[in-house]
Design a protein around this motif. Structure first.
Motif, PDB file in Angstrom:
ATOM      1  N   UNK A 173       0.807  -1.224   0.000  1.00  0.00           N
ATOM      2  CA  UNK A 173       0.000   0.000   0.000  1.00  0.00           C
ATOM      3  C   UNK A 173       0.841   1.274   0.000  1.00  0.00           C
ATOM      4  N   UNK A 174       2.106   1.165   0.364  1.00  0.00           N
ATOM      5  CA  UNK A 174       2.989   2.324   0.445  1.00  0.00           C
ATOM      6  C   UNK A 174       4.272   2.006  -0.308  1.00  0.00           C
ATOM      7  N   UNK A 175       4.956   3.041  -0.779  1.00  0.00           N
ATOM      8  CA  UNK A 175       6.167   2.787  -1.552  1.00  0.00           C
ATOM      9  C   UNK A 175       7.043   4.016  -1.631  1.00  0.00           C
ATOM     10  N   UNK A 176       7.964   3.988  -2.574  1.00  0.00           N
ATOM     11  CA  UNK A 176       8.889   5.092  -2.747  1.00  0.00           C
ATOM     12  C   UNK A 176       8.307   6.167  -3.650  1.00  0.00           C
ATOM     13  N   UNK A 183       9.230  17.012  -1.339  1.00  0.00           N
ATOM     14  CA  UNK A 183       9.561  15.740  -0.704  1.00  0.00           C
ATOM     15  C   UNK A 183       8.954  14.565  -1.469  1.00  0.00           C
ATOM     16  N   UNK A 184       7.690  14.698  -1.865  1.00  0.00           N
ATOM     17  CA  UNK A 184       7.019  13.632  -2.604  1.00  0.00           C
ATOM     18  C   UNK A 184       6.668  14.136  -3.993  1.00  0.00           C
ATOM     19  N   UNK A 185       7.235  13.500  -4.990  1.00  0.00           N
ATOM     20  CA  UNK A 185       7.020  13.884  -6.385  1.00  0.00           C
ATOM     21  C   UNK A 185       6.782  12.626  -7.212  1.00  0.00           C
ATOM     22  N   UNK A 186       6.331  12.815  -8.444  1.00  0.00           N
ATOM     23  CA  UNK A 186       6.270  11.691  -9.376  1.00  0.00           C
ATOM     24  C   UNK A 186       7.695  11.247  -9.715  1.00  0.00           C
ATOM     25  N   UNK A 187       7.850   9.921  -9.955  1.00  0.00           N
ATOM     26  CA  UNK A 187       6.823   8.893 -10.002  1.00  0.00           C
ATOM     27  C   UNK A 187       6.664   8.181  -8.655  1.00  0.00           C
ATOM     28  N   UNK A 188       5.530   7.525  -8.467  1.00  0.00           N
ATOM     29  CA  UNK A 188       5.384   6.607  -7.341  1.00  0.00           C
ATOM     30  C   UNK A 188       6.183   5.355  -7.658  1.00  0.00           C
ATOM     31  N   UNK A 189       6.893   4.837  -6.659  1.00  0.00           N
ATOM     32  CA  UNK A 189       7.778   3.683  -6.872  1.00  0.00           C
ATOM     33  C   UNK A 189       7.256   2.503  -6.062  1.00  0.00           C
ATOM     34  N   UNK A 190       6.624   1.566  -6.754  1.00  0.00           N
ATOM     35  CA  UNK A 190       6.082   0.389  -6.089  1.00  0.00           C
ATOM     36  C   UNK A 190       7.206  -0.530  -5.610  1.00  0.00           C
ATOM     37  N   UNK A 199       7.662   3.130 -16.218  1.00  0.00           N
ATOM     38  CA  UNK A 199       8.401   4.245 -16.787  1.00  0.00           C
ATOM     39  C   UNK A 199       9.900   3.955 -16.893  1.00  0.00           C
ATOM     40  N   UNK A 200      10.498   4.401 -17.969  1.00  0.00           N
ATOM     41  CA  UNK A 200      11.935   4.222 -18.149  1.00  0.00           C
ATOM     42  C   UNK A 200      12.699   5.182 -17.253  1.00  0.00           C
ATOM     43  N   UNK A 201      13.792   4.690 -16.684  1.00  0.00           N
ATOM     44  CA  UNK A 201      14.644   5.498 -15.826  1.00  0.00           C
ATOM     45  C   UNK A 201      15.679   6.235 -16.675  1.00  0.00           C
ATOM     46  N   UNK A 202      15.882   7.510 -16.355  1.00  0.00           N
ATOM     47  CA  UNK A 202      16.842   8.305 -17.111  1.00  0.00           C
ATOM     48  C   UNK A 202      17.780   9.029 -16.154  1.00  0.00           C
ATOM     49  N   UNK A 203      18.936   9.397 -16.665  1.00  0.00           N
ATOM     50  CA  UNK A 203      19.917  10.128 -15.877  1.00  0.00           C
ATOM     51  C   UNK A 203      19.311  11.435 -15.364  1.00  0.00           C
ATOM     52  N   UNK A 204      19.544  11.727 -14.095  1.00  0.00           N
ATOM     53  CA  UNK A 204      19.023  12.951 -13.494  1.00  0.00           C
ATOM     54  C   UNK A 204      17.762  12.756 -12.677  1.00  0.00           C
ATOM     55  N   UNK A 205      17.122  11.588 -12.802  1.00  0.00           N
ATOM     56  CA  UNK A 205      15.999  11.282 -11.903  1.00  0.00           C
ATOM     57  C   UNK A 205      16.530  11.069 -10.495  1.00  0.00           C
ATOM     58  N   UNK A 206      15.759  11.487  -9.494  1.00  0.00           N
ATOM     59  CA  UNK A 206      16.093  11.197  -8.105  1.00  0.00           C
ATOM     60  C   UNK A 206      14.880  10.539  -7.457  1.00  0.00           C
ATOM     61  N   UNK A 207      15.096   9.364  -6.872  1.00  0.00           N
ATOM     62  CA  UNK A 207      14.012   8.572  -6.306  1.00  0.00           C
ATOM     63  C   UNK A 207      14.339   8.160  -4.883  1.00  0.00           C
TER      64      UNK A 207
END
Length: 275
Positions: A173-176, A183-190, A199-207
């Motif tokens: 029910x909860x994830x990254x 603090x909380x931005x897209x994307x939701x990380x199951x 979604x494809x991961x690209x350089x510069x994303x922070x999760x």
């Protein structure tokens, strides 16, 4: 860059990632201070006061305090509390408890977010195993944060790690989440998924990668306070989290603590700097 049904994700420059690492260091040092302070007889509100002082002394602001009305600077979840435990004066730690502490700080407009679970006093063997399983699944998920991979690869790695460890409940029910100027931005990380999907991961994303492992079933329920999440079967739970940047060289752990140095080197991740 993304398909139409995919959320827009904030992409950071190397300079912005460096600023996020500075926020991450504030969180890391605060968690180190809390780990050193935890002992039987302390209340979770005592720990909250330590955290707020450390964050503000560093020139940062607690991300959690006031967030949708949350009253604490940390989330302090004890034993069967999974996440979002509210710090309270009457929540006193006892020998043999475990506590999950989730901490966030914003420094110069950039957020860091990390969580650890630790024993109170002498740990029970089954609790150490629960924490080990949860933390290992986090690192397996982090290892998937490379350009060209997909969100589903992260979830599959976390879930596969937990399943291979035995009968542990992987909370769904909860994830990254994405992290950056909020603090909380897209994307939701199951914390579960299928490889090659999402979604494809690209350089510069922070999760922020944050699995929660239950000693019993995966099922949870939220208490009437509107925040605290507990296991439905009253079994204990563990929670680990790091904020991570996706770089061409691999996952850069923005909230890395000194105790993570050896593991990060062993995994071949970029050195985040521990000064």
């Amino acid at each position: 860059m993304f398909r139409k049904n995919e959320p827009a994700v904030q992409i950071k420059t190397p300079a912005e990632i460096s600023r996020m690492r500075e926020a991450g260091k504030v969180v890391a040092r605060t968690l180190d201070a809390l780990r050193a302070a935890v002992e039987p007889g302390m209340s979770t509100l005592d720990l909250d006061a330590i955290a707020e002082a450390r964050i503000r002394d560093a020139g940062a602001v607690p991300s959690f305090k006031g967030y949708y009305g949350f009253t604490g600077s940390i989330c302090a979840s004890v034993n069967d509390e999974v996440v979002h435990g509210i710090p309270r004066a009457d929540k006193v730690l006892a020998e043999g408890d475990i506590i999950s502490i989730d901490c966030g700080a914003v420094l110069d407009g950039w957020h860091g977010d990390s969580a650890v679970t630790m024993p109170v006093g002498t740990p029970r063997a089954q609790d150490l195993r629960l924490m080990e399983v949860c933390e290992e699944s986090m690192w397996r998920g982090i290892a998937e944060l490379r350009p060209g991979n997909h969100l589903g690869d992260i979830g599959a790695a976390i879930d596969g790690s937990m399943r291979s460890a035995g009968r542990f409940g992987n909370v769904q029910e909860y994830g990254g989440h994405g992290i950056g100027t909020e603090m909380h931005m897209d994307p939701h990380v199951l914390n579960y998924g299928k490889r090659g999907k999402g979604q494809e991961l690209v350089e510069g994303m922070c999760l922020a990668i944050e699995p929660m492992a239950n000693a019993g079933t995966r099922h949870v329920v939220q208490l009437e306070d509107g925040w605290t999440v507990v296991t439905r079967d009253a079994e204990r739970s563990a929670h680990f989290e790091h904020s991570v940047a996706i770089t061409a060289e691999g996952p850069l752990v923005l909230t890395a603590r000194e105790e993570n140095r050896e593991r990060i080197a062993r995994l071949g991740f970029p050195d985040p700097g521990f000064q």
